[in-house]
Design an enzyme around this catalytic site. Structure first.
Site, PDB file in Angstrom:
ATOM      1  N   GLY A 170      56.832  57.562  64.999  1.00  0.00           N
ATOM      2  CA  GLY A 170      56.963  56.499  66.228  1.00  0.00           C
ATOM      3  C   GLY A 170      58.256  55.859  66.380  1.00  0.00           C
ATOM      4  O   GLY A 170      58.769  55.442  67.441  1.00  0.00           O
ATOM      5  N   ASP A 191      49.474  50.822  66.750  1.00  0.00           N
ATOM      6  CA  ASP A 191      47.964  50.977  66.017  1.00  0.00           C
ATOM      7  C   ASP A 191      48.494  51.666  64.813  1.00  0.00           C
ATOM      8  O   ASP A 191      47.802  52.890  64.469  1.00  0.00           O
ATOM      9  CB  ASP A 191      47.113  51.889  66.706  1.00  0.00           C
ATOM     10  CG  ASP A 191      45.815  52.095  66.141  1.00  0.00           C
ATOM     11  OD1 ASP A 191      44.861  52.966  66.759  1.00  0.00           O
ATOM     12  OD2 ASP A 191      45.386  51.344  65.125  1.00  0.00           O
ATOM     13  N   ASP A 228      49.187  50.032  57.456  1.00  0.00           N
ATOM     14  CA  ASP A 228      50.012  48.843  56.891  1.00  0.00           C
ATOM     15  C   ASP A 228      51.220  49.073  56.513  1.00  0.00           C
ATOM     16  O   ASP A 228      51.856  50.178  56.590  1.00  0.00           O
ATOM     17  CB  ASP A 228      49.220  48.176  55.601  1.00  0.00           C
ATOM     18  CG  ASP A 228      47.876  47.455  56.129  1.00  0.00           C
ATOM     19  OD1 ASP A 228      46.885  48.191  55.828  1.00  0.00           O
ATOM     20  OD2 ASP A 228      47.878  46.411  56.871  1.00  0.00           O
ATOM     21  N   PRO A 252      54.418  55.696  55.421  1.00  0.00           N
ATOM     22  CA  PRO A 252      55.149  55.957  56.707  1.00  0.00           C
ATOM     23  C   PRO A 252      54.762  54.986  57.707  1.00  0.00           C
ATOM     24  O   PRO A 252      55.563  54.864  58.692  1.00  0.00           O
ATOM     25  CB  PRO A 252      54.208  57.248  57.250  1.00  0.00           C
ATOM     26  CG  PRO A 252      53.019  57.299  56.469  1.00  0.00           C
ATOM     27  CD  PRO A 252      53.368  56.554  54.925  1.00  0.00           C
TER      28      PRO A 252
HETATM   29  N1  SAM Z   1      43.126  50.704  62.719  1.00  0.00           N
HETATM   30  C1  SAM Z   1      43.957  51.089  61.468  1.00  0.00           C
HETATM   31  C2  SAM Z   1      44.562  49.751  60.899  1.00  0.00           C
HETATM   32  O1  SAM Z   1      44.155  48.704  61.595  1.00  0.00           O
HETATM   33  O2  SAM Z   1      44.968  49.979  59.891  1.00  0.00           O
HETATM   34  C3  SAM Z   1      45.000  51.937  61.689  1.00  0.00           C
HETATM   35  C4  SAM Z   1      44.456  53.223  62.658  1.00  0.00           C
HETATM   36  S1  SAM Z   1      45.339  54.655  62.564  1.00  0.00           S
HETATM   37  C5  SAM Z   1      44.399  55.725  61.576  1.00  0.00           C
HETATM   38  C6  SAM Z   1      46.764  54.412  61.869  1.00  0.00           C
HETATM   39  C7  SAM Z   1      47.660  55.675  61.956  1.00  0.00           C
HETATM   40  O3  SAM Z   1      49.015  55.272  61.959  1.00  0.00           O
HETATM   41  C8  SAM Z   1      47.267  56.716  60.950  1.00  0.00           C
HETATM   42  O4  SAM Z   1      46.647  57.843  61.905  1.00  0.00           O
HETATM   43  C9  SAM Z   1      48.817  57.150  60.426  1.00  0.00           C
HETATM   44  O5  SAM Z   1      48.920  58.453  60.507  1.00  0.00           O
HETATM   45  C10 SAM Z   1      49.690  56.489  61.728  1.00  0.00           C
HETATM   46  N2  SAM Z   1      50.965  56.284  61.243  1.00  0.00           N
HETATM   47  C11 SAM Z   1      51.250  55.635  60.305  1.00  0.00           C
HETATM   48  N3  SAM Z   1      52.821  55.543  60.307  1.00  0.00           N
HETATM   49  C12 SAM Z   1      53.499  56.004  61.500  1.00  0.00           C
HETATM   50  C13 SAM Z   1      54.339  56.364  62.247  1.00  0.00           C
HETATM   51  N4  SAM Z   1      55.687  56.028  61.525  1.00  0.00           N
HETATM   52  N5  SAM Z   1      54.627  56.937  63.251  1.00  0.00           N
HETATM   53  C14 SAM Z   1      53.521  57.305  63.925  1.00  0.00           C
HETATM   54  N6  SAM Z   1      52.091  57.067  63.401  1.00  0.00           N
HETATM   55  C15 SAM Z   1      51.932  56.431  62.113  1.00  0.00           C
END
Ligand code: SAM
Length: 284
Positions: free
Chosen positions: A141, A158, A161, A165
């Site tokens: 992102g 969304d 933490d 990544p």
């Molecule tokens: N609802 C959850 C929470 O509050 O912790 C998060 C939901 S969703 C599963 C979080 C998503 O962020 C994951 O699918 C993860 O792969 C994605 N993610 C993490 N780092 C990212 C990045 N740098 N760019 C895009 N997506 C990312």
């Protein structure tokens, strides 16, 4: 691999939550993260990434409704929305309830999460992934907002933490790049942790968003499996009126939008911005 009897969340060294594992539906390491999806009698299907609960069928609606409907109804005319993260599809489901939304772009770093959730958490996306307005981009992102020439009325971070990544999605550079992707009255909202146990995330976002947006604030909702009390959502926009709309105006827009919710109401929308002292004290 032996199926664990319990899932012990490892987010905090000195404080945790335990969920009984009735059945493991999937477990694998994607190139980015260690992913598990299991069933728990109380919360239904649970997804965890790197040992941290991401979402459960039992309480995901609270989080997704509050992160989608608060900015979109406050904006009033959101037609292009960006979700960064959101791999489980719950956020996309809620955003696409809005008839005003003409195009939803979801930028997810791990295509494996989308694939697994489409199969094992079908009630999260509930068809959103197949909506003609939905566009999925598999990339970081942070990279996307730096390079895209698209502009969005609402951007929803969304994310996981700020470890692994997800860490890049909590930096000042990222917030500044999001600003350059927002339309004039655009609104950015962020998953900003549970202040009682992750207060530094609110303070950090407050400091890092401040130089780039005229109105920075936080609003709260309690999601039971995001342990430690109310969760904070970051709010950043140059439209200083958007957060001050009266309940009656939000109610009118909600009625016009004409869809069902299980947590969100216009009164909850407005009240969510009232911060208890221990949270407002973090805005230094
Ligand atoms: N609802 C959850 C929470 O509050 O912790 C998060 C939901 S969703 C599963 C979080 C998503 O962020 C994951 O699918 C993860 O792969 C994605 N993610 C993490 N780092 C990212 C990045 N740098 N760019 C895009 N997506 C990312």
């Amino acid at each position: 691999m032996e199926n664990p009897e319990y899932f012990d969340e490892v987010l905090h060294g000195d404080y945790g939550q335990r969920l009984k594992v009735e059945r493991v539906l999937y477990r694998d390491k994607t190139e980015h993260q260690d992913l598990i999806i299991f069933e728990n009698a109380r919360f239904g299907r649970v997804m965890a990434l790197d040992g941290i609960v991401q979402t459960t069928e039992g309480d995901e609606h609270i989080y997704h409704e509050m992160m989608a409907h608060v900015p979109i109804l406050a904006h009033g005319q959101a037609s292009r929305v960006l979700i960064v993260g959101g791999g489980d599809g719950g956020m996309a489901r809620e955003v696409l309830k809005h008839k005003s939304v003409e195009e939803l772009t979801m930028v997810e770093i791990d295509g494996g999460v989308v694939d697994f959730c489409r199969e094992y958490l079908p009630n999260h996306n509930a068809g959103a992934f197949d909506d003609p307005r939905f566009n999925l981009v598999i990339t970081d992102g942070c990279k996307f907002v730096k390079e895209t020439d698209k502009r969005f009325d609402v951007i929803i971070i969304d994310s996981t933490d700020p470890i692994g990544p997800g860490a890049v999605l909590f930096t000042e550079e990222f917030y500044a790049d999001c600003k350059s992707c927002l339309t004039e009255n655009g609104i950015l909202v962020t998953q900003n942790g549970v202040p009682a146990v992750q207060g530094f995330e609110v303070t950090n976002s407050w400091e890092r968003m401040g130089p780039h947006y005229k109105d920075v604030a936080f609003y709260l909702a309690t999601v039971p499996t995001y342990q430690g009390g109310p969760m904070a959502f970051g709010w950043a926009t140059d439209d200083v009126t958007a957060r001050l709309l009266p309940v009656a105006e939000i109610e009118k827009r909600f009625q016009e939008a004409d869809f069902e919710t299980r947590y969100y109401t216009p009164a909850v929308h407005v009240a969510a911005f009232a911060l208890p002292r221990y949270v407002s004290d973090l805005l230094v």
